[in-house]
Design a protein around this motif. Structure first.
Motif, PDB file in Angstrom:
ATOM      1  N   LEU A  12       0.832  -1.208   0.000  1.00  0.00           N
ATOM      2  CA  LEU A  12       0.000   0.000   0.000  1.00  0.00           C
ATOM      3  C   LEU A  12       0.864   1.254   0.000  1.00  0.00           C
ATOM      4  O   LEU A  12       0.503   2.267  -0.600  1.00  0.00           O
ATOM      5  N   TYR A  15       2.036   1.651  -3.562  1.00  0.00           N
ATOM      6  CA  TYR A  15       0.924   2.160  -4.362  1.00  0.00           C
ATOM      7  C   TYR A  15       0.703   3.649  -4.098  1.00  0.00           C
ATOM      8  O   TYR A  15       0.541   4.428  -5.033  1.00  0.00           O
ATOM      9  N   ALA A  16       0.712   4.044  -2.839  1.00  0.00           N
ATOM     10  CA  ALA A  16       0.449   5.443  -2.489  1.00  0.00           C
ATOM     11  C   ALA A  16       1.518   6.368  -3.068  1.00  0.00           C
ATOM     12  O   ALA A  16       1.198   7.420  -3.636  1.00  0.00           O
ATOM     13  N   LYS A  19       1.003   6.369  -6.906  1.00  0.00           N
ATOM     14  CA  LYS A  19      -0.240   6.996  -7.362  1.00  0.00           C
ATOM     15  C   LYS A  19      -0.299   8.490  -7.054  1.00  0.00           C
ATOM     16  O   LYS A  19      -0.640   9.290  -7.910  1.00  0.00           O
ATOM     17  N   PHE A  30      -2.365  14.231  -0.019  1.00  0.00           N
ATOM     18  CA  PHE A  30      -3.543  13.694  -0.676  1.00  0.00           C
ATOM     19  C   PHE A  30      -4.413  14.847  -1.163  1.00  0.00           C
ATOM     20  O   PHE A  30      -4.590  15.846  -0.456  1.00  0.00           O
ATOM     21  N   VAL A  36      -9.698   9.732   1.509  1.00  0.00           N
ATOM     22  CA  VAL A  36      -8.553   9.541   2.406  1.00  0.00           C
ATOM     23  C   VAL A  36      -8.186  10.857   3.089  1.00  0.00           C
ATOM     24  O   VAL A  36      -7.891  10.890   4.290  1.00  0.00           O
ATOM     25  N   ILE A  85      -6.735   4.355   7.916  1.00  0.00           N
ATOM     26  CA  ILE A  85      -6.154   4.966   6.717  1.00  0.00           C
ATOM     27  C   ILE A  85      -5.618   3.882   5.781  1.00  0.00           C
ATOM     28  O   ILE A  85      -5.791   3.958   4.554  1.00  0.00           O
ATOM     29  N   LYS A  88      -8.497   2.430   3.901  1.00  0.00           N
ATOM     30  CA  LYS A  88      -8.990   3.346   2.864  1.00  0.00           C
ATOM     31  C   LYS A  88      -8.109   3.272   1.615  1.00  0.00           C
ATOM     32  O   LYS A  88      -8.604   3.234   0.490  1.00  0.00           O
ATOM     33  N   ILE A  89      -6.794   3.266   1.820  1.00  0.00           N
ATOM     34  CA  ILE A  89      -5.867   3.185   0.688  1.00  0.00           C
ATOM     35  C   ILE A  89      -6.000   1.824   0.009  1.00  0.00           C
ATOM     36  O   ILE A  89      -5.965   1.727  -1.224  1.00  0.00           O
ATOM     37  N   GLU A  90      -6.173   0.771   0.808  1.00  0.00           N
ATOM     38  CA  GLU A  90      -6.317  -0.573   0.244  1.00  0.00           C
ATOM     39  C   GLU A  90      -7.586  -0.682  -0.601  1.00  0.00           C
ATOM     40  O   GLU A  90      -7.563  -1.250  -1.700  1.00  0.00           O
ATOM     41  N   LYS A  92      -9.083   1.737  -2.154  1.00  0.00           N
ATOM     42  CA  LYS A  92      -8.854   2.520  -3.367  1.00  0.00           C
ATOM     43  C   LYS A  92      -7.995   1.742  -4.359  1.00  0.00           C
ATOM     44  O   LYS A  92      -8.278   1.724  -5.559  1.00  0.00           O
ATOM     45  N   MET A  93      -6.937   1.092  -3.871  1.00  0.00           N
ATOM     46  CA  MET A  93      -6.050   0.348  -4.752  1.00  0.00           C
ATOM     47  C   MET A  93      -6.785  -0.816  -5.413  1.00  0.00           C
ATOM     48  O   MET A  93      -6.708  -0.992  -6.630  1.00  0.00           O
TER      49      MET A  93
END
Length: 158
Positions: A12, A15-16, A19, A30, A36, A85, A88-90, A92-93
């Motif tokens: 994650l 990815y963050a 992205k 962000f 997020v 958090i 939330k990121i997971e 989204k991914m």
């Protein structure tokens, strides 16, 4: 800009940074139109007196809005906040990956494994395997698109 660090799963983090930060290891800011961002804003609290220095694998820039919480004093995210958090990121991914897998397969006929590979290359994800992402997609697809009747597997005897 005030930052803090949180501890989430390594894929994650990759990815963050890929992205939202164009693969740079600078603190992530962000966009304010993402869920997020508002989640982080809601979870910020005053730092406890006996709290240790922030450690973690993802450094984020805290939201600084005109009204409400001042990030100079509301700059602490506890373990529960890290988990929220991270989820939330997971979400989204995996939503992005599942959407891309469906689109590439049904519109362009590209195999799932090739799409997963290009997704991982785009965001420099190396800490999770392609098979793990594919299995996640297959599990999600089974939950969302349940078949009414599965074919039976009858073994032919010789």
């Amino acid at each position: 800009m005030i930052t803090t660090k949180i501890q989430i799963k390594p894929h994650l983090v990759e990815y963050a940074y890929g992205k939202f930060n164009d693969h740079s290891r600078e603190p992530i800011q962000f966009p304010d139109n993402l869920d997020v961002y508002h989640t982080i804003w809601d979870l910020l609290e005053r730092r406890p007196v006996n709290c240790r220095v922030d450690i973690g694998n993802l450094e984020i820039a805290l939201p600084d809005r005109r009204t409400g919480k001042n990030p100079e004093s509301f700059n602490y995210l506890g373990q529960r906040s890290h988990d929220i958090i991270g989820r939330k990121i997971e979400v989204k991914m995996f939503a992005e990956l599942h959407d891309e897998l469906d689109e590439q397969k049904h519109l362009f006929g590209i195999d799932y494994i090739d799409t997963v590979h290009s997704f991982m290359l785009r965001y420099d994800i190396i800490s999770i395997s392609e098979d793990a992402l594919l299995k996640n997609y297959y599990r999600w697809r089974d939950l969302v698109r349940k078949r009414k009747l599965r074919r039976s597997y009858n073994m032919k005897s010789r």
